[in-house]
Design a protein around this motif. Structure first.
Motif, PDB file in Angstrom:
ATOM      1  N   HIS A 161     -15.160 -17.194  63.084  1.00 38.72           N
ATOM      2  CA  HIS A 161     -14.720 -15.822  62.843  1.00 38.72           C
ATOM      3  C   HIS A 161     -13.270 -15.687  63.311  1.00 38.72           C
ATOM      4  O   HIS A 161     -12.897 -16.251  64.346  1.00 38.72           O
ATOM      5  N   SER A 162     -12.480 -14.970  62.558  1.00 39.72           N
ATOM      6  CA  SER A 162     -11.075 -14.797  62.916  1.00 39.72           C
ATOM      7  C   SER A 162     -10.636 -13.369  62.621  1.00 39.72           C
ATOM      8  O   SER A 162     -11.227 -12.687  61.778  1.00 39.72           O
TER       9      SER A 162
ATOM     10  N   ALA B 217      -7.828 -12.909  69.882  1.00 40.61           N
ATOM     11  CA  ALA B 217      -8.417 -14.247  69.944  1.00 40.61           C
ATOM     12  C   ALA B 217      -9.686 -14.245  70.789  1.00 40.61           C
ATOM     13  O   ALA B 217     -10.665 -14.932  70.463  1.00 40.61           O
ATOM     14  N   VAL B 218      -9.671 -13.495  71.877  1.00 43.90           N
ATOM     15  CA  VAL B 218     -10.863 -13.394  72.723  1.00 43.90           C
ATOM     16  C   VAL B 218     -12.039 -12.854  71.910  1.00 43.90           C
ATOM     17  O   VAL B 218     -13.147 -13.397  71.950  1.00 43.90           O
ATOM     18  N   LYS B 219     -11.797 -11.790  71.151  1.00 48.43           N
ATOM     19  CA  LYS B 219     -12.854 -11.218  70.320  1.00 48.43           C
ATOM     20  C   LYS B 219     -13.314 -12.204  69.254  1.00 48.43           C
ATOM     21  O   LYS B 219     -14.524 -12.366  69.019  1.00 48.43           O
ATOM     22  N   ALA B 220     -12.369 -12.887  68.613  1.00 47.55           N
ATOM     23  CA  ALA B 220     -12.727 -13.869  67.581  1.00 47.55           C
ATOM     24  C   ALA B 220     -13.557 -15.006  68.177  1.00 47.55           C
ATOM     25  O   ALA B 220     -14.531 -15.459  67.565  1.00 47.55           O
ATOM     26  N   THR B 221     -13.175 -15.469  69.361  1.00 50.94           N
ATOM     27  CA  THR B 221     -13.916 -16.546  70.015  1.00 50.94           C
ATOM     28  C   THR B 221     -15.332 -16.104  70.353  1.00 50.94           C
ATOM     29  O   THR B 221     -16.295 -16.859  70.158  1.00 50.94           O
ATOM     30  N   GLU B 222     -15.468 -14.879  70.862  1.00 47.08           N
ATOM     31  CA  GLU B 222     -16.807 -14.355  71.161  1.00 47.08           C
ATOM     32  C   GLU B 222     -17.663 -14.317  69.904  1.00 47.08           C
ATOM     33  O   GLU B 222     -18.850 -14.698  69.935  1.00 47.08           O
ATOM     34  N   LEU B 223     -17.083 -13.878  68.785  1.00 46.25           N
ATOM     35  CA  LEU B 223     -17.823 -13.818  67.524  1.00 46.25           C
ATOM     36  C   LEU B 223     -18.201 -15.211  67.031  1.00 46.25           C
ATOM     37  O   LEU B 223     -19.303 -15.424  66.515  1.00 46.25           O
TER      38      LEU B 223
END
Length: 336
Positions: free
Chosen positions: A171-172, A233-239
């Motif tokens: 996810h990005s 990026a933090v949110k994308a990594t969590e997803l």
């Protein structure tokens, strides 16, 4: 010290009135200067960058850091710093819709080298219009007009990759490094990850979380940490971790995260830009700090453009450095 785009804000300070929201500004002294020159303004800042948020963290500034902020006030003036990623402009404006009324004055500033020259055509594609008001210090100052409520709500992009014998769903978000695709350097890194069965492992500058996800997929017993300076990026990594059923701790940090104190392995495709400018100090600090934060038998694995002088930097900080792989203009280094 003020960046040139911030200097242009001060040059047009008379355009700012009432409650003012600065959006994705730079990590400089603009907040202090605005408070000194225009104490009548009420300042707020929305930033997804940990370094910028730290510089704007002041008692007299209301700070919003979440990817989708919940604003506690409406604004008379919004000043948006033009992002390096064009896709991020639409994303950010969509996040601001709750506070963009018909009476809100919206301005955009940015460095000419950062792409702001194309703002008029970019705005038109979004159903908006941009009027150039000032041009100085190799930067531009625009007024942005239109129906911001018609902008679609931006969402994360989902895509699958197959690498190193594994398939992952990624996810990005706009503004994340190489948004929506796997870059060549990271692809080479994925094929040459360290073989670590356990311990604390950090994916530094995680981006969309692909490296951390691959490490956890291949080595489920590790304790995974992922960090990035960007809340996007933090949110994308969590997803990404959630989409693949993987566990990990994701941290927003400017540099190595403060906790845990020690890692057994650090893996990264580290950044070498601050905004649009090449900034080797980032990776110099990263390599030096990694050496201090690794366990006695720990290792650092990173990928970089082959023309960058990383070998010497690594040799200055580590006793043993080897080249693991080279392909397509990139090199994977391992240091211990």
């Amino acid at each position: 010290m003020l960046a040139t785009a911030s200097q242009l804000v001060l040059r047009n300070i008379d355009d700012l009135t009432g409650n003012v929201l600065l959006v994705e500004p730079l990590a400089d002294n603009l907040a202090t200067e605005l408070q000194h020159l225009a104490p009548q303004l009420t300042l707020s800042c929305y930033s997804t960058d940990a370094a910028v948020a730290a510089s704007w963290s002041q008692d007299t500034v209301t700070l919003y850091r979440d990817v989708s902020p919940v604003f506690s006030d409406s604004f008379d003036t919004v000043v948006l710093f033009y992002p390096k990623s064009k896709e991020q402009l639409a994303f950010t404006l969509a996040q601001l819709k709750p506070v963009l009324s018909a009476t809100t004055a919206v301005f955009v500033t940015g460095d000419n080298k950062g792409g702001i020259k194309s703002l008029s055509s970019h705005a038109q594609k979004l159903g908006l219009s941009a009027n150039k008001l000032d041009n100085a210090k190799h930067c531009l100052w625009f007024a942005l007009h239109g129906d911001f409520q018609q902008l679609p709500q931006a969402k994360a992009v989902s895509f699958d990759i197959t690498a190193a014998g594994e398939t992952l769903t990624l996810h990005s978000l706009p503004g994340v490094f190489n948004h929506g695709k796997l870059d060549i350097g990271t692809a080479l890194l994925l094929d040459n990850l360290p073989d670590i069965g356990k311990g604390k492992v950090l994916d530094f500058a995680s981006g969309c979380g692909v490296v951390g996800a691959m490490l956890k997929r291949k080595h489920p017993a590790i304790e995974l940490f992922c960090s990035d300076i960007s809340q996007l990026a933090v949110k994308a990594t969590e997803l990404t971790l959630a989409a693949n059923g993987l566990n990990g701790t994701v941290i927003a940090a400017d540099g190595l995260p403060a906790q845990p104190k020690q890692f057994d392995c650090i893996v990264s495709n580290p950044p070498f830009h601050t905004g649009i400018k090449t900034d080797y100090s980032i990776v110099e600090s990263f390599i030096r700090d990694s050496s201090a934060r690794l366990s006695s038998n720990g290792s650092l694995t990173l990928v970089a453009n082959s023309h960058l002088a990383y070998l010497e930097l690594l040799q200055q900080a580590f006793k043993k450095v080897s080249i693991v792989a080279k392909a397509n203009g990139f090199t994977v280094y391992r240091a211990s």
